[in-house]
Design a protein around this motif. Structure first.
Motif, PDB file in Angstrom:
ATOM      1  N   THR A 117       0.889  -1.277  -0.020  1.00  0.00           N
ATOM      2  CA  THR A 117       0.170  -0.111  -0.177  1.00  0.00           C
ATOM      3  C   THR A 117       0.773   1.301   0.150  1.00  0.00           C
ATOM      4  O   THR A 117       0.740   2.205  -0.892  1.00  0.00           O
ATOM      5  CB  THR A 117      -0.833   0.088   1.122  1.00  0.00           C
ATOM      6  N   LEU A 119       4.059   1.447  -0.963  1.00  0.00           N
ATOM      7  CA  LEU A 119       4.801   1.588  -2.184  1.00  0.00           C
ATOM      8  C   LEU A 119       3.945   2.257  -3.364  1.00  0.00           C
ATOM      9  O   LEU A 119       4.491   3.190  -4.074  1.00  0.00           O
ATOM     10  CB  LEU A 119       5.326   0.160  -2.415  1.00  0.00           C
ATOM     11  N   ASN A 120       2.687   1.677  -3.367  1.00  0.00           N
ATOM     12  CA  ASN A 120       1.747   2.123  -4.511  1.00  0.00           C
ATOM     13  C   ASN A 120       1.344   3.738  -4.300  1.00  0.00           C
ATOM     14  O   ASN A 120       1.151   4.362  -5.318  1.00  0.00           O
ATOM     15  CB  ASN A 120       0.453   0.982  -4.602  1.00  0.00           C
ATOM     16  N   GLN A 121       1.555   4.084  -3.054  1.00  0.00           N
ATOM     17  CA  GLN A 121       0.990   5.331  -2.829  1.00  0.00           C
ATOM     18  C   GLN A 121       2.076   6.152  -3.383  1.00  0.00           C
ATOM     19  O   GLN A 121       1.849   7.446  -3.680  1.00  0.00           O
ATOM     20  CB  GLN A 121       0.525   5.621  -1.129  1.00  0.00           C
ATOM     21  N   GLU A 122       3.251   6.198  -2.787  1.00  0.00           N
ATOM     22  CA  GLU A 122       4.497   7.059  -2.726  1.00  0.00           C
ATOM     23  C   GLU A 122       4.987   6.865  -4.405  1.00  0.00           C
ATOM     24  O   GLU A 122       5.362   7.862  -4.783  1.00  0.00           O
ATOM     25  CB  GLU A 122       5.298   6.625  -1.880  1.00  0.00           C
ATOM     26  N   LEU A 123       5.124   5.699  -5.060  1.00  0.00           N
ATOM     27  CA  LEU A 123       5.930   5.395  -6.139  1.00  0.00           C
ATOM     28  C   LEU A 123       4.614   4.742  -7.141  1.00  0.00           C
ATOM     29  O   LEU A 123       4.686   3.568  -7.491  1.00  0.00           O
ATOM     30  CB  LEU A 123       6.777   4.417  -6.113  1.00  0.00           C
ATOM     31  N   SER A 124       3.538   5.452  -7.452  1.00  0.00           N
ATOM     32  CA  SER A 124       2.334   4.955  -8.163  1.00  0.00           C
ATOM     33  C   SER A 124       2.732   4.845  -9.545  1.00  0.00           C
ATOM     34  O   SER A 124       1.935   3.820 -10.197  1.00  0.00           O
ATOM     35  CB  SER A 124       1.198   5.976  -8.089  1.00  0.00           C
ATOM     36  N   TRP A 125       3.851   5.269 -10.073  1.00  0.00           N
ATOM     37  CA  TRP A 125       4.137   4.967 -11.613  1.00  0.00           C
ATOM     38  C   TRP A 125       4.935   3.848 -11.701  1.00  0.00           C
ATOM     39  O   TRP A 125       5.273   3.334 -12.904  1.00  0.00           O
ATOM     40  CB  TRP A 125       5.115   6.420 -12.071  1.00  0.00           C
ATOM     41  N   GLN A 127       5.141  -0.274 -11.196  1.00  0.00           N
ATOM     42  CA  GLN A 127       4.205  -1.352 -10.760  1.00  0.00           C
ATOM     43  C   GLN A 127       5.108  -2.429  -9.752  1.00  0.00           C
ATOM     44  O   GLN A 127       6.298  -3.011 -10.499  1.00  0.00           O
ATOM     45  CB  GLN A 127       3.695  -2.143 -12.246  1.00  0.00           C
ATOM     46  N   TYR A 298      12.417  10.275  -9.208  1.00  0.00           N
ATOM     47  CA  TYR A 298      11.029  10.662  -8.776  1.00  0.00           C
ATOM     48  C   TYR A 298      10.772  12.018  -9.434  1.00  0.00           C
ATOM     49  O   TYR A 298       9.624  12.210 -10.005  1.00  0.00           O
ATOM     50  CB  TYR A 298      10.983  10.557  -7.315  1.00  0.00           C
ATOM     51  N   ASP A 349       4.953  15.016 -12.222  1.00  0.00           N
ATOM     52  CA  ASP A 349       3.649  14.921 -12.939  1.00  0.00           C
ATOM     53  C   ASP A 349       3.203  16.220 -13.717  1.00  0.00           C
ATOM     54  O   ASP A 349       2.002  16.673 -13.614  1.00  0.00           O
ATOM     55  CB  ASP A 349       2.356  14.437 -12.236  1.00  0.00           C
TER      56      ASP A 349
END
Length: 443
Positions: A117, A119-125, A127, A298, A349
């Motif tokens: 959770t 890792l997906n929040q902080e490094l969403s780009w 997989q 990042y 972004d």
């Protein structure tokens, strides 16, 4: 009920009873276990304690450690915290594996679901497959064995090479019709250069190596400036960078990285990341191209010149009897001075999150020196010394200097032969200088 079934039931009961008896006996043995001198679990001393007392003490120590838990996950140029709730310390397993009289690790369990959770929040780009999350979690558990806080965990240490593919993180290109054989060798030597984690790179060391022929300072400066422009698109640290004394006709002010072998002017930078980067350089189709490849950052780094200002050169007039009437001898062409301010934006972004100063480069103007004929009406001032007057009589000439079109405030002439000086009020006073060499000033 068949006889075989009865026998099976009896065997199961006996086996269960024996297992329970051995378990209680094992617990009794564990509770009676005593840890001798110099027995540590992480930084915690459990020496000379029985297992029960050691467990109580370790529970208190680990509870305090859980309160002060600080685990930072680092990916390239971004750092974020792992929440304490995702980490649980296993006291029983830690003591069960502890050896008396030794330094023992703390056994911790990291929640795979909680880590995924974060890792997906902080490094969403990126997989993160399940096995990658499990590998990172196992790495964090290993890092926690020492119990020393804070812990900085580089997640790239525990990821496979294919999880995050390499890409171009910086590039630069310079159009040029042709290059010398030495510069061609230098580009070839720079190509495929690997910059390791935390490694400092010196371009001078590379370009003065045996595989590269003798290069001019101008060629070195050109190559280092191309590399510098690409480096500014990364988070690399610039350790040494210089500029020339005058504006280069080939390199944009603000993006020059001058090199000089005689003065020992180098271009150095450091890779602050835990990953490897590769420089690729080539000359083809009338251009020198250079790219830096590695794990993506990042942030997006975008350098730009935010302000550029030019300074007019002064015109310095010198007078000599060796210049004919109606003629003007130019001993030095003038050049404009330039001040270039470079800043860099960090964005995510497309949204700018920070703007930082990169450099403020100043190139002083080069003054134009003109030598004019000495008119017949010119005479030696009354305050000249006797020696100067005798010299005038012997040579029949003297030289004066005037300054026309003052430059910008704060810019001083570097002409050591100028005979105009400023008094305390800032007004120019004239001082006569005699030409004893028989040649025009500036030659």
């Amino acid at each position: 009920m068949r006889k075989s079934n009865i026998i099976l039931i009896i065997f199961t009961i006996v086996l269960s009873s024996a297992f329970a008896k051995n378990t209680f006996a094992g617990e009794g043995l564990f509770n009676n276990k005593r840890f001798t001198d110099h027995t540590y679990v992480g930084p915690f001393n459990i020496s000379n304690n029985k297992a029960k007392q050691a467990k109580s003490k370790l529970a208190s120590d680990l509870s305090e450690l859980q309160t002060n838990l600080e685990v930072n996950l680092i990916y390239q140029d971004i750092q974020f915290s792992l929440t304490p709730e995702t980490i649980k310390f296993d006291i029983d397993m830690t003591l069960a594996n502890a050896n008396s009289g030794e330094d023992n690790p703390i056994i911790a369990n990291v929640s795979r679901e909680g880590l995924a959770t974060i890792l997906n929040q902080e490094l969403s780009w990126i997989q993160f497959p399940e096995d990658a999350v499990d590998s990172v979690a196992a790495g964090i558990e290993k890092e926690l064995q020492s119990g020393i806080m804070p812990r900085n965990v580089h997640i790239t240490d525990y990821l496979g090479t294919n999880v995050i593919p390499d890409e171009v993180v910086g590039s630069s290109e310079y159009s040029i019709d042709g290059i010398s054989p030495a510069l061609s060798k230098a580009i070839h030597a720079l190509n495929q250069t690997v910059i390791g984690p935390f490694e400092t790179f010196s371009l001078m060391e590379l370009l003065t190596g045996p595989e590269v022929g003798p290069l001019s300072d101008e060629e070195m400066t050109l190559l280092s400036s191309i590399l510098y422009s690409a480096i500014l698109q990364t988070n690399f640290h610039i350790d040494e960078r210089n500029i020339s004394s005058v504006v280069s006709p080939n390199i944009q002010p603000g993006f020059e990285a001058a090199m000089n072998q005689t003065l020992g002017l180098d271009f150095k930078f450091t890779n602050p990341n835990k990953t490897v980067f590769t420089i690729r350089a080539a000359w083809s189709s009338g251009a020198i191209s250079l790219v830096i490849e590695g794990k993506p950052f990042y942030y997006t780094y975008e350098p730009a010149i935010t302000n550029i200002e030019t300074y007019e050169p002064r015109i310095i007039r010198q007078y000599s009897a060796f210049v004919h009437e109606g003629q003007v001898f130019v001993s030095q062409e003038g050049k404009h001075g330039v001040e270039a301010i470079v800043k860099r934006t960090l964005s995510v972004d497309g949204q700018v999150v920070e703007t930082e100063n990169v450099s403020e480069d100043f190139y002083a103007p080069v003054h134009r020196i003109e030598i004019h004929p000495l008119s017949k009406s010119d005479s030696v001032p009354n305050n000249s010394t006797t020696e100067e007057s005798d010299t005038t009589q012997n040579f029949g000439t003297h030289t004066e200097t005037e300054i026309e079109t003052p430059g910008p405030e704060g810019v001083e002439s570097d002409n050591s032969g100028s005979n105009e000086v400023s008094d305390k009020n800032g007004e120019l006073e004239e001082e006569v200088i005699y030409d004893k060499s028989g040649l025009p000033i500036g030659k």
